[in-house]
Design a protein around this motif. Structure first.
Motif, PDB file in Angstrom:
ATOM      1  N   GLU A 312     109.940  28.590   2.650  1.00  0.00           N
ATOM      2  CA  GLU A 312     109.715  29.519   3.757  1.00  0.00           C
ATOM      3  C   GLU A 312     108.800  30.680   3.359  1.00  0.00           C
ATOM      4  O   GLU A 312     107.900  31.072   4.120  1.00  0.00           O
ATOM      5  CB  GLU A 312     111.054  30.062   4.246  1.00  0.00           C
ATOM      6  N   LYS A 313     108.991  31.215   2.177  1.00  0.00           N
ATOM      7  CA  LYS A 313     108.179  32.356   1.747  1.00  0.00           C
ATOM      8  C   LYS A 313     106.722  31.972   1.511  1.00  0.00           C
ATOM      9  O   LYS A 313     105.841  32.849   1.469  1.00  0.00           O
ATOM     10  CB  LYS A 313     108.777  32.953   0.478  1.00  0.00           C
ATOM     11  N   HIS A 314     106.457  30.674   1.360  1.00  0.00           N
ATOM     12  CA  HIS A 314     105.085  30.210   1.153  1.00  0.00           C
ATOM     13  C   HIS A 314     104.452  29.669   2.430  1.00  0.00           C
ATOM     14  O   HIS A 314     103.293  29.242   2.396  1.00  0.00           O
ATOM     15  CB  HIS A 314     105.063  29.106   0.087  1.00  0.00           C
ATOM     16  N   ASP A 315     105.196  29.701   3.526  1.00  0.00           N
ATOM     17  CA  ASP A 315     104.690  29.151   4.795  1.00  0.00           C
ATOM     18  C   ASP A 315     103.803  30.188   5.477  1.00  0.00           C
ATOM     19  O   ASP A 315     104.172  30.789   6.488  1.00  0.00           O
ATOM     20  CB  ASP A 315     105.871  28.759   5.687  1.00  0.00           C
ATOM     21  N   THR A 316     102.619  30.391   4.926  1.00  0.00           N
ATOM     22  CA  THR A 316     101.728  31.447   5.410  1.00  0.00           C
ATOM     23  C   THR A 316     100.328  30.945   5.750  1.00  0.00           C
ATOM     24  O   THR A 316      99.449  31.748   6.058  1.00  0.00           O
ATOM     25  CB  THR A 316     101.610  32.559   4.354  1.00  0.00           C
ATOM     26  N   LEU A 317     100.107  29.645   5.699  1.00  0.00           N
ATOM     27  CA  LEU A 317      98.784  29.103   6.004  1.00  0.00           C
ATOM     28  C   LEU A 317      98.416  29.416   7.453  1.00  0.00           C
ATOM     29  O   LEU A 317      99.255  29.363   8.353  1.00  0.00           O
ATOM     30  CB  LEU A 317      98.778  27.589   5.774  1.00  0.00           C
ATOM     31  N   PRO A 321      93.834  25.876  10.047  1.00  0.00           N
ATOM     32  CA  PRO A 321      93.916  24.812   9.031  1.00  0.00           C
ATOM     33  C   PRO A 321      95.252  24.077   9.051  1.00  0.00           C
ATOM     34  O   PRO A 321      95.300  22.879   8.760  1.00  0.00           O
ATOM     35  CB  PRO A 321      93.712  25.574   7.715  1.00  0.00           C
ATOM     36  N   TYR A 322      96.302  24.783   9.389  1.00  0.00           N
ATOM     37  CA  TYR A 322      97.637  24.165   9.440  1.00  0.00           C
ATOM     38  C   TYR A 322      97.658  23.019  10.451  1.00  0.00           C
ATOM     39  O   TYR A 322      98.031  21.884  10.128  1.00  0.00           O
ATOM     40  CB  TYR A 322      98.661  25.239   9.816  1.00  0.00           C
ATOM     41  N   PHE A 323      97.249  23.317  11.678  1.00  0.00           N
ATOM     42  CA  PHE A 323      97.251  22.281  12.714  1.00  0.00           C
ATOM     43  C   PHE A 323      96.181  21.225  12.466  1.00  0.00           C
ATOM     44  O   PHE A 323      96.370  20.050  12.804  1.00  0.00           O
ATOM     45  CB  PHE A 323      97.069  22.909  14.095  1.00  0.00           C
ATOM     46  N   ALA A 324      95.070  21.608  11.867  1.00  0.00           N
ATOM     47  CA  ALA A 324      94.025  20.628  11.569  1.00  0.00           C
ATOM     48  C   ALA A 324      94.542  19.555  10.609  1.00  0.00           C
ATOM     49  O   ALA A 324      94.316  18.353  10.811  1.00  0.00           O
ATOM     50  CB  ALA A 324      92.801  21.331  10.973  1.00  0.00           C
ATOM     51  N   VAL A 325      95.252  19.989   9.570  1.00  0.00           N
ATOM     52  CA  VAL A 325      95.817  19.039   8.606  1.00  0.00           C
ATOM     53  C   VAL A 325      96.852  18.144   9.272  1.00  0.00           C
ATOM     54  O   VAL A 325      96.869  16.920   9.068  1.00  0.00           O
ATOM     55  CB  VAL A 325      96.440  19.797   7.414  1.00  0.00           C
ATOM     56  N   LEU A 326      97.726  18.743  10.103  1.00  0.00           N
ATOM     57  CA  LEU A 326      98.771  17.954  10.752  1.00  0.00           C
ATOM     58  C   LEU A 326      98.189  16.943  11.736  1.00  0.00           C
ATOM     59  O   LEU A 326      98.615  15.781  11.772  1.00  0.00           O
ATOM     60  CB  LEU A 326      99.752  18.880  11.486  1.00  0.00           C
ATOM     61  N   PHE A 327      97.217  17.347  12.544  1.00  0.00           N
ATOM     62  CA  PHE A 327      96.618  16.422  13.505  1.00  0.00           C
ATOM     63  C   PHE A 327      95.892  15.290  12.790  1.00  0.00           C
ATOM     64  O   PHE A 327      95.972  14.131  13.205  1.00  0.00           O
ATOM     65  CB  PHE A 327      95.654  17.173  14.439  1.00  0.00           C
ATOM     66  N   ALA A 366     107.225  20.106  10.746  1.00  0.00           N
ATOM     67  CA  ALA A 366     106.203  21.105  10.450  1.00  0.00           C
ATOM     68  C   ALA A 366     105.443  21.507  11.709  1.00  0.00           C
ATOM     69  O   ALA A 366     105.161  22.692  11.928  1.00  0.00           O
ATOM     70  CB  ALA A 366     105.239  20.562   9.398  1.00  0.00           C
ATOM     71  N   PHE A 367     105.122  20.535  12.554  1.00  0.00           N
ATOM     72  CA  PHE A 367     104.363  20.829  13.771  1.00  0.00           C
ATOM     73  C   PHE A 367     105.162  21.711  14.723  1.00  0.00           C
ATOM     74  O   PHE A 367     104.692  22.769  15.154  1.00  0.00           O
ATOM     75  CB  PHE A 367     103.968  19.529  14.466  1.00  0.00           C
ATOM     76  N   TRP A 368     106.387  21.317  15.032  1.00  0.00           N
ATOM     77  CA  TRP A 368     107.148  22.055  16.035  1.00  0.00           C
ATOM     78  C   TRP A 368     107.703  23.364  15.498  1.00  0.00           C
ATOM     79  O   TRP A 368     107.913  24.315  16.267  1.00  0.00           O
ATOM     80  CB  TRP A 368     108.252  21.172  16.612  1.00  0.00           C
ATOM     81  N   LEU A 369     107.909  23.452  14.195  1.00  0.00           N
ATOM     82  CA  LEU A 369     108.312  24.733  13.623  1.00  0.00           C
ATOM     83  C   LEU A 369     107.193  25.758  13.772  1.00  0.00           C
ATOM     84  O   LEU A 369     107.431  26.914  14.141  1.00  0.00           O
ATOM     85  CB  LEU A 369     108.679  24.556  12.148  1.00  0.00           C
ATOM     86  N   ALA A 372     106.928  26.818  17.371  1.00  0.00           N
ATOM     87  CA  ALA A 372     107.969  27.807  17.694  1.00  0.00           C
ATOM     88  C   ALA A 372     107.574  29.194  17.206  1.00  0.00           C
ATOM     89  O   ALA A 372     107.800  30.198  17.890  1.00  0.00           O
ATOM     90  CB  ALA A 372     109.297  27.381  17.084  1.00  0.00           C
ATOM     91  N   LYS A 373     106.981  29.269  16.026  1.00  0.00           N
ATOM     92  CA  LYS A 373     106.556  30.561  15.504  1.00  0.00           C
ATOM     93  C   LYS A 373     105.430  31.153  16.345  1.00  0.00           C
ATOM     94  O   LYS A 373     105.423  32.354  16.639  1.00  0.00           O
ATOM     95  CB  LYS A 373     106.097  30.409  14.050  1.00  0.00           C
ATOM     96  N   VAL A 374     104.467  30.307  16.712  1.00  0.00           N
ATOM     97  CA  VAL A 374     103.320  30.783  17.479  1.00  0.00           C
ATOM     98  C   VAL A 374     103.750  31.281  18.855  1.00  0.00           C
ATOM     99  O   VAL A 374     103.239  32.286  19.367  1.00  0.00           O
ATOM    100  CB  VAL A 374     102.264  29.675  17.610  1.00  0.00           C
ATOM    101  N   THR A 375     104.707  30.602  19.473  1.00  0.00           N
ATOM    102  CA  THR A 375     105.140  30.963  20.826  1.00  0.00           C
ATOM    103  C   THR A 375     106.265  31.986  20.837  1.00  0.00           C
ATOM    104  O   THR A 375     106.711  32.390  21.910  1.00  0.00           O
ATOM    105  CB  THR A 375     105.600  29.714  21.588  1.00  0.00           C
ATOM    106  N   GLU A 376     106.707  32.421  19.659  1.00  0.00           N
ATOM    107  CA  GLU A 376     107.826  33.383  19.596  1.00  0.00           C
ATOM    108  C   GLU A 376     107.557  34.681  20.355  1.00  0.00           C
ATOM    109  O   GLU A 376     108.460  35.199  21.027  1.00  0.00           O
ATOM    110  CB  GLU A 376     108.162  33.658  18.131  1.00  0.00           C
TER     111      GLU A 376
END
Length: 476
Positions: A312-317, A321-327, A366-369, A372-376
């Protein structure tokens, strides 16, 4: 005005609890101002049970003088208390916004809401949240619920294991068994009306089959997840207690403490991969499906703890790029695979080898987490989303019956009018998975989705209201 015109009040306030995600009572001290000169008091104690319950006509007791004073005379006190209660609620929520607990509690509340929407949509065949079929529901949504449950596990539970077990029995199994009995009666009534679904009520269908498969009465089959979650939580508790005890006995705890989550994650994941491998070979069948589903989902629970403590503490990308890698990953998996969906409950449909299911689980989480953060900032302020995220149990338990009510309405329309002439009554009476889409329009799935969410939430709200009134009568 002098201090003689103020009183120190200890109140029970209804406030949002950050750990449970529910609204409960907390004790709060505050000053209130009063006008009556004959009420010469320095301290008072008053059990304030929420401004919605009303205050007029109640008594406040002067603890120093053992004297009762009617609150009717102190309308100013009433107003101050109500304002203070609302401000306390707002401040409590704001404090959580500034800290880590609020950020991720709200995020996970939103994530829970998204996940239950995917479960309901998946059961009615409505693909509104699959992102163009890149993220099929059945490639991750049930494991995502396990991930959320694992995230909120606390190591402190191991200090009082019997209290933890008791809490889980009260929260998970007791309501499950009550509703299981209710749906047993529903199935009996439906069979009497000509339906061919659901087994007869017996000790086996009430208490044993819920742990075997959960489909005993059909109309609540989606709740198979509840006994499975309970077993996994018990396994996790005792595994961690025993593992830590062994490490301490061997005097390896200091060296292994930082590696514990890695050991647990790797070990449970290897067991889960082995289960998938056995399932592909046709060895997970019959009664073996029960331990199969538990061991398959167990690593998903551990993923929640692993993310909390290690990732969690490293989830800062950044989002781009985060969504690009996942897609990109999902496109490769969908194009190169043989279909990403599988069945967690039956341990079937693993068409891409024993490792691929966990790859799709991780990518879906990873995608939906991140969504959730983006829409918080938007959904975090929505009472509807928060209420849905805190009441996923009710939706999981009742949405299949809500589907059935929609189909009953359509069947009635088809039987008495010329509309819905192609409604299949044979399937309606024998197949719980039959869904009629008016004129074949997939968009009609929104009706099923709305009913599967709104009706259970309405039922839960009604039950909560009954509980509150019953508790109020008991207190009086």
């Amino acid at each position: 005005m002098s201090l003689e015109h103020f009183a120190w009040i200890r109140c029970d306030l209804n406030c949002y609890h950050p750990e449970t995600g529910k609204t409960g009572k907390i004790e709060k001290c505050l000053w209130i101002q009063y006008d009556d000169k004959r009420a010469d008091m320095k301290t008072m104690r008053y059990k304030y049970r929420g401004y919605s319950a009303g205050m007029r006509g109640r008594k406040m007791t002067d603890m120093s003088q053992d004297q009762s004073i009617s609150i009717k005379k102190y309308s100013r006190q009433e107003k101050v208390l109500r304002v203070q209660n609302r401000q306390s609620q707002k401040a409590h929520f704001s404090d959580m916004q500034d800290g880590r607990m609020k950020q991720y509690n709200t995020t996970f509340c939103i994530l829970s809401a998204f996940t239950i929407l995917m479960v309901v949509a998946g059961h009615c065949g409505y693909h509104i949240m699959t992102v163009g079929e890149l993220f099929p529901y059945y490639s991750f949504h049930v494991p995502l619920f396990m991930f959320i449950s694992g995230y909120f596990y606390k190591d402190s539970e191991e200090e009082h294991p019997f209290a933890y077990i008791s809490k889980k029995i009260r929260r998970l199994l007791v309501p499950y068994f009550i509703w299981n009995l209710v749906y047993g009666v529903v199935a009996w009534v439906m069979r009497a009306g000509g339906f061919g679904m659901g087994e007869a009520i017996s000790l086996r269908t009430l208490f044993i089959e819920p742990f075997m498969h959960g489909y005993q009465f059909i109309y609540n089959y989606a709740a198979w997840f509840v006994p499975t979650l309970f077993v996994i939580e018990m396994m996790n508790l005792f595994m961690r207690i025993v593992l830590k005890w062994i490490l301490r006995r061997l005097r390896l705890w200091e060296q292994a403490e930082g590696l514990l989550e890695w050991i647990v994650m790797a070990g449970s994941l290897l067991v889960g991969i082995a289960v998938v491998w056995l399932a592909i070979g046709g060895h997970v069948w019959g009664n073996y499906k029960t331990p199969g589903r538990i061991l398959f989902l167990f690593p998903c629970f551990q993923m929640g703890q692993f993310y909390l403590k290690k990732l969690e503490k490293h989830d800062t990308l950044g989002n781009v790029p985060y969504f690009a890698v996942l897609f990109l990953l999902q496109v490769v998996l969908n194009v190169g695979g043989n279909g990403l969906a599988f069945s967690s409950v039956w341990c079937t449909g693993f068409a891409n080898g024993p490792v691929m299911p966990y790859v799709t689980i991780v990518s879906g989480i990873a995608f939906w987490l991140r969504i959730a953060k983006v829409t918080e900032p938007v959904f975090g302020k929505s009472r509807v989303v928060q209420y849905l995220g805190r009441n996923t149990y009710a939706v999981m338990m009742h949405h299949v019956m809500a589907f059935m009510l929609v189909k009953m309405v359509l069947a009635s329309v088809a039987a008495h009018t010329g509309f819905c002439a192609d409604f299949d009554f044979a399937q309606f009476y024998t197949n719980i998975d039959y869904f009629y889409f008016v004129r074949g329009a997939e968009q009609f799935g929104m009706v099923y989705l709305a009913a599967g969410v709104i009706l259970p939430l309405g039922l839960q709200a009604g039950l909560n209201r009954v509980k509150e009134r019953a508790a109020g009568l008991i207190r009086r």
